[in-house]
Design a protein around this motif. Structure first.
Motif, short mmCIF file in Angstrom:
data_model
loop_
_atom_site.label_atom_id
_atom_site.label_comp_id
_atom_site.label_asym_id
_atom_site.label_seq_id
_atom_site.Cartn_x
_atom_site.Cartn_y
_atom_site.Cartn_z
N LEU A 184 -58.07 -53.91 27.75
CA LEU A 184 -57.24 -54.83 27.41
C LEU A 184 -56.48 -55.02 26.22
N SER A 185 -56.94 -54.14 25.36
CA SER A 185 -56.67 -54.11 23.85
C SER A 185 -55.51 -53.18 23.45
N THR A 186 -54.91 -52.39 24.54
CA THR A 186 -53.94 -51.28 24.33
C THR A 186 -52.52 -52.20 24.56
N HIS A 187 -51.70 -51.63 23.65
CA HIS A 187 -50.32 -51.98 23.75
C HIS A 187 -49.55 -50.48 24.17
N ASP A 188 -49.12 -50.83 25.54
CA ASP A 188 -48.53 -49.57 26.16
C ASP A 188 -47.42 -49.21 25.54
#
Length: 429
Positions: free
Chosen positions: A87-91
């Motif tokens: 849940l920590s990725t910024h696409d």
């Protein structure tokens, strides 16, 4: 491109070009406030120290991390990267990274466990010669699934408290087969990233996710390591009543002498408005605590993995579970109490829907240490045996000096007489 079933980020997006543009905008803003990486990037672009090396990374892929990745790539490295938390990725940032000719990004937000590990395998298929990890999942996967690669790996770096704990346990068992720098344990990481970074970002993410104030609330901080100290200090600074729980007697005593109430979790839970876990261990808030927590309590985790709050037990006890607001899952008990879990129990400062992670200036320091450690592995990797290694002090000082210079801060230097005095044993009274 990797031959695994998990493709790079752009193949998952409906509009990759728009995502790249937005990701680049975020990265450019962050880089304006990252003087350490700016200075190192200029050096690396000129000297190309990483030519011929492939760096495999598992990190929180957001704007600040992306600037570290590009700094290494601009220094000549081929980089493959994925996320270290679903849940920590910024696409959009992941897409911007993937546009760099030397970078392949597999990081994608919201993947399930199977896809998460498939993405790690995709990075490993690039056959990294250096690893940069945040939580040790990549190091573990290499040792478990690709031991044939170990002889060609120069070494690695580990960013987090949890990851270093895992590495030290692996090393103690004689199972760590290449050298890894414990970046988490160096002063430029612990004194700033863990204290100020975790303290500020965890509280900011909780406040933004809930739209609630800290003033007057009873905030229970589980664990009084560097991260716990930061959370406690920042919460007290916003007029919360802080209670600390600990298992280590000296840390508990330290918290007591710094003015905090120290209680067992079973006692602290009864009056908690907010519980923030920072231990890196599992089962910190469990069934016995759920039975006494007040209605409306907030449960947030600032440790690396989602094991500190026992969500399985909470789910079994709840008669109803629903999303109270974005990033907040309410578990309703049989007696009507609502226990609110933020960010699915994951790292709240990065996994909450509007979380941005640590402040830019703080991460500039930590990522500066990562960058010079990668350089050290390239230049002097043969000097390090398999196992966990402390970051050489001169590297940590180098990063601090770059930061001071960027701030226009001058400090004193020891004279020859002072240095001789400090290095001598024969100066008595």
């Amino acid at each position: 491109m990797s031959t695994t079933a998990f493709p790079p980020i752009t193949e998952h997006l409906d509009d990759p070009d728009a995502a790249r543009a937005e990701g680049r905008r975020k990265m450019d803003w962050a880089m304006q406030h990252m003087p350490i990486l700016t200075a190192l990037r200029e050096q690396f672009r000129e000297s190309k120290p990483f030519d011929g090396y492939t760096i495999g990374m598992a990190m929180h892929v957001e704007a600040k991390t992306a600037n570290l990745v590009e700094t290494l790539a601009d220094g000549g490295a081929e980089v493959a990267i994925t996320g270290c938390n679903p849940l920590s990725t910024h696409d959009d940032v992941s897409a911007a990274l993937d546009a760099h000719e030397n970078i392949t990004s597999y990081a994608l937000r919201g993947v399930d466990d199977e896809a998460y590990y498939e993405a790690i395998e995709a990075v490993i298929e690039h056959e990294p010669t250096i690893t940069v990890d945040d939580g040790m999942d990549m190091v573990a996967a290499i040792h478990e699934n690709h031991p044939d690669l170990i002889d060609t790996i120069v070494g690695g770096c580990e960013e987090t408290t949890t990851g270093v704990h895992r590495l030290r346990a692996m090393d103690a068992d004689g199972e760590l087969d290449y050298p890894v720098f414990a970046v988490n344990d160096t002063p430029m990481k612990t004194l700033f990233d863990n204290v100020h970074g975790t303290g500020e970002s965890a509280l900011a993410s909780i406040a933004m996710t809930t739209n609630l104030s800290w003033a007057g609330k009873t905030v229970v901080v589980a664990g009084y390591g560097y991260c716990g100290k930061g959370v406690a200090k920042k919460a007290a600074g916003q007029n919360a009543n802080v209670v600390v729980t600990e298992v280590e007697p000296r840390r508990a005593l330290e918290a007591h002498m710094e003015g905090y109430d120290v209680q067992p979790m079973a006692e602290a839970a009864e009056d908690a408005d907010v519980i923030i876990t920072t231990t890196g261990n599992r089962d910190v808030v469990t069934r016995e605590h759920f039975e006494v927590l007040p209605d409306g309590v907030l449960l947030a985790n600032a440790g690396h993995f989602d094991v500190e709050v026992d969500l399985d037990a909470l789910g079994e006890m709840a008669v109803e579970q629903y999303e109270a607001r974005d990033g907040v899952d309410a578990y309703e008990m049989a007696d009507g109490r609502r226990l609110n879990v933020l960010a699915e129990g994951r790292l709240v400062n990065l996994a909450a829907p509007i979380a941005l992670g640590h402040p830019v200036e703080v991460m500039d320091q930590s990522f500066g240490v990562q960058a010079v450690c990668v350089r050290e592995l390239v230049e002097n990797g043969d000097a390090y045996d398999a196992g966990v290694h402390e970051v050489p002090d001169e590297l940590d000082r180098e990063v601090a000096e770059i930061k001071l210079e960027s701030e226009g801060i001058e400090i004193d230097s020891l004279t020859d007489t002072q240095r001789e005095y400090m290095d001598s044993w024969d100066h008595g009274t």
